[in-house]
Design a protein around this motif. Structure first.
Motif, mmCIF file in Angstrom:
data_model
loop_
_atom_site.group_PDB
_atom_site.id
_atom_site.type_symbol
_atom_site.label_atom_id
_atom_site.label_comp_id
_atom_site.label_asym_id
_atom_site.label_seq_id
_atom_site.Cartn_x
_atom_site.Cartn_y
_atom_site.Cartn_z
ATOM 1 N N ASP A 142 46.260 -32.649 35.271
ATOM 2 C CA ASP A 142 45.263 -31.612 35.641
ATOM 3 C C ASP A 142 45.812 -30.325 35.853
ATOM 4 O OD1 ASP A 142 43.320 -33.822 35.412
ATOM 5 O OD2 ASP A 142 43.562 -34.163 37.749
ATOM 6 N N LEU A 181 44.407 -27.199 34.120
ATOM 7 C CA LEU A 181 43.466 -26.249 34.949
ATOM 8 C C LEU A 181 44.227 -24.820 34.651
ATOM 9 C CD1 LEU A 181 42.892 -28.175 38.120
ATOM 10 C CD2 LEU A 181 41.072 -27.098 36.511
ATOM 11 N N SER A 216 43.161 -23.312 31.399
ATOM 12 C CA SER A 216 41.597 -22.463 31.478
ATOM 13 C C SER A 216 41.580 -21.664 32.445
ATOM 14 C CB SER A 216 40.883 -23.899 31.748
ATOM 15 O OG SER A 216 41.100 -24.987 30.921
ATOM 16 N N GLY A 217 42.611 -21.153 33.017
ATOM 17 C CA GLY A 217 42.597 -19.919 33.996
ATOM 18 C C GLY A 217 41.957 -20.257 35.491
ATOM 19 N N ASP A 218 41.949 -21.615 35.693
ATOM 20 C CA ASP A 218 41.247 -22.111 37.173
ATOM 21 C C ASP A 218 42.903 -22.230 37.992
ATOM 22 O OD1 ASP A 218 40.105 -23.045 39.417
ATOM 23 O OD2 ASP A 218 38.749 -24.373 38.177
ATOM 24 N N GLU A 219 43.020 -21.153 38.509
ATOM 25 C CA GLU A 219 44.196 -21.253 39.441
ATOM 26 C C GLU A 219 43.903 -21.808 40.640
ATOM 27 O OE1 GLU A 219 45.688 -17.095 39.586
ATOM 28 O OE2 GLU A 219 46.740 -17.192 37.691
ATOM 29 N N HIS A 220 42.855 -21.816 41.233
ATOM 30 C CA HIS A 220 42.664 -22.284 42.490
ATOM 31 C C HIS A 220 42.531 -23.929 42.640
ATOM 32 C CE1 HIS A 220 41.287 -17.972 43.078
ATOM 33 N NE2 HIS A 220 41.868 -18.156 44.243
ATOM 34 N N ALA A 221 41.871 -24.253 41.530
ATOM 35 C CA ALA A 221 41.947 -25.887 41.489
ATOM 36 C C ALA A 221 43.265 -26.297 40.943
ATOM 37 C CB ALA A 221 40.701 -26.139 40.402
ATOM 38 N N ALA A 222 43.943 -25.555 40.197
ATOM 39 C CA ALA A 222 45.164 -25.996 39.973
ATOM 40 C C ALA A 222 46.104 -26.112 41.129
ATOM 41 C CB ALA A 222 45.903 -24.893 38.759
#
Length: 291
Positions: free
Chosen positions: A196, A200, A203-209
């Motif tokens: 994940d 993530l 995909s540029g979703d650093e906060h969820a990463a």
């Protein structure tokens, strides 16, 4: 019409926490030098436990990690099915053994609220046998939290009655495959979160990463510590388990920075990458130790 103050009948406990004075007195008692109940104390309060094969205590009070609101965790093992004595308030819990029924009763010893779990010998032995030496990890069925907790608390507890029974089961758990099974189980969980993290970040979703990386790190650390005999899984004790086990694969300073997520707000992507890299390093160590 005259006002009548409402009455309250308590199902559990003495009600000492209902007043500020009572709460203050209990707090002082919990913070004072620990006085565990003796077998005689338990038998006097609960005559139904007189014939128990073993009685042991476990949890944060025994480990030296207690806080002002800690409970006393007491375990009672019997040969025969449990029959509640007069005045005992109990409730049922189901576990994954042939006889699925265990009992819980809530009470008090001194300043401590007490959770008492009542198991039969056959139930405990059945769970221990699932992890007997030589049983391949992948063939052991998953266990619930109650079963995991029993194995963990047996290894980390202290007997107050039935020392021989307790010591034999503790040694059987240590000699078996429970630690390696737990390490492998957490490794599989962590690997899913690492996938994940990679997706993530791509995909540029650093906060969820960041959240996924935190979960990957916590699970990889729990898996590693299981190989050092630390079988607990509650994240709140992760750092204390590191201090206790002193694993060669991670220092206490590095563990603390990742457990407290230092720097994740300022640089979430970089933090997620770093946490994932450390988690991967720990998982490689788990793989090497369980190969």
């Amino acid at each position: 019409m005259a006002f009548e103050a409402p009455s309250l009948t308590l199902k559990y406990g003495s009600g000492r926490e209902a007043s500020a004075e009572g709460r203050e007195a209990l707090l002082k008692g919990r913070l004072a030098e620990l006085q565990l109940p003796t077998a005689a104390d338990v038998h006097e309060k609960y005559p139904a436990f007189v014939d128990a094969s073993s009685i042991f205590v476990s949890g944060s009070l025994i480990w030296g990690w207690a806080h002002a609101n800690s409970d006393l965790d007491l375990y009672v093992i019997s040969k025969e099915p449990f029959v509640a004595g007069p005045g005992m308030e109990t409730f049922e819990r189901h576990v994954s053994t042939a006889d699925p029924l265990i009992w819980i009763t809530l009470g008090e010893f001194g300043p401590f609220r007490t959770d008492i779990e009542i198991w039969r010998e056959e139930q405990v032995d059945e769970i221990i046998d699932r992890f007997a030496k030589g049983v391949p990890n992948q063939e052991v069925p998953d266990i619930g939290m109650s079963e995991h907790d029993m194995l963990h608390r047996l290894v980390s507890g202290a007997p107050i009655a039935g020392d021989d029974w307790f010591a034999a089961r503790r040694d059987a758990i240590r000699a078996g495959s429970f630690g390696s099974w737990l390490a492998e189980s957490k490794k599989l969980d962590a690997e899913g979160f690492l996938e994940d993290v990679a997706g993530l970040l791509a995909s540029g979703d650093e906060h969820a990463a960041v959240i996924a990386a935190r979960e990957a790190f916590n699970r990889s650390l729990t898996g590693l510590l299981a190989l050092y005999g630390e079988y607990g899984v509650s994240p709140k004790w992760n750092f204390k388990r590191v201090l206790s086990a002193q694993p060669a694969e991670i220092s206490k300073d590095e563990a603390w920075e990742l457990i407290t997520m230092k720097g994740c707000y300022e640089q979430p992507g970089a933090w997620a990458e770093h946490a994932a890299a450390v988690a991967t390093r720990l998982l490689i160590a788990v793989e090497e130790k369980t190969a």
